[in-house]
Design an enzyme around this catalytic site. Structure first.
Site, short mmCIF file in Angstrom:
data_model
loop_
_atom_site.label_atom_id
_atom_site.label_comp_id
_atom_site.label_asym_id
_atom_site.label_seq_id
_atom_site.Cartn_x
_atom_site.Cartn_y
_atom_site.Cartn_z
N ARG A 166 -4.79 7.43 12.75
CA ARG A 166 -5.61 6.26 13.06
C ARG A 166 -6.50 5.90 11.87
O ARG A 166 -7.09 6.76 11.24
CB ARG A 166 -6.47 6.52 14.29
CG ARG A 166 -5.62 6.78 15.50
CD ARG A 166 -6.23 6.32 16.80
NE ARG A 166 -5.37 6.72 17.90
CZ ARG A 166 -4.29 6.06 18.30
NH1 ARG A 166 -3.97 4.92 17.71
NH2 ARG A 166 -3.54 6.51 19.28
N ASN A 197 -0.26 -2.96 1.28
CA ASN A 197 -1.11 -3.64 0.31
C ASN A 197 -0.86 -3.02 -1.05
O ASN A 197 -1.03 -1.82 -1.21
CB ASN A 197 -2.59 -3.50 0.68
CG ASN A 197 -2.92 -4.23 1.96
OD1 ASN A 197 -2.46 -5.34 2.19
ND2 ASN A 197 -3.72 -3.61 2.80
N VAL A 199 -6.91 2.61 -1.51
CA VAL A 199 -6.45 4.00 -1.66
C VAL A 199 -5.12 3.95 -2.41
O VAL A 199 -4.22 3.20 -2.05
CB VAL A 199 -6.28 4.70 -0.28
CG1 VAL A 199 -5.73 6.11 -0.47
CG2 VAL A 199 -7.59 4.72 0.48
N HIS A 255 0.78 3.33 1.65
CA HIS A 255 0.55 3.47 3.09
C HIS A 255 0.89 2.18 3.80
O HIS A 255 0.64 1.09 3.30
CB HIS A 255 -0.87 3.93 3.40
CG HIS A 255 -1.96 3.09 2.82
ND1 HIS A 255 -2.28 3.13 1.47
CD2 HIS A 255 -2.80 2.20 3.38
CE1 HIS A 255 -3.28 2.30 1.25
NE2 HIS A 255 -3.62 1.71 2.39
#
Length: 118
Positions: free
Chosen positions: A31, A88, A97, A101
């Site tokens: 999450r 992204n 980051v 992902h």
């Protein structure tokens, strides 16, 4: 190979706590701590890749991450109402980051894409 200073590598290694949603041999889903929708789960490859462009050079891992994202949507019960899968990459995408992902977003009516206010 994990990067020693990578936030997501540390999460995968269990050094930083997370709320696990799904685990596979090649991907880990948890999450988001700053959810942008009712359901907001991040799916990361267990192998460090800086971004989606780098992950695309490992097509099986990319496919595994996407399959895990779809499995998360099904598990979260948003597969029938609709969901969004987003990577992204780069400064203009506001990536924060540097470990590839996939965002799985849904559970409510989502806004439009693109420029704010459009």
């Amino acid at each position: 190979m994990p990067e020693s200073d990578c936030l997501f590598c540390k999460i995968i290694a269990g050094e930083i706590p997370s709320t696990t949603v799904l685990e596979t041999d090649t991907a880990y889903a948890f999450r988001d701590i700053n959810p942008q929708a009712s359901v907001h789960v991040l799916v990361v490859p267990r192998t460090h890749h800086e971004d989606a462009e780098e992950l695309a050079k490992a097509p099986q891992e990319l496919a595994d991450v996407i399959a895990a994202g779809v499995a998360v949507a099904r598990q979260e019960g948003i597969d029938q109402t609709g969901f969004r899968l987003v990577f992204n990459t780069g400064e203009h995408a506001r990536r924060t980051v540097f470990h590839a992902h996939l965002h799985v977003l849904g559970g409510e009516q989502l806004g439009l894409f693109g420029r704010p206010g459009h």
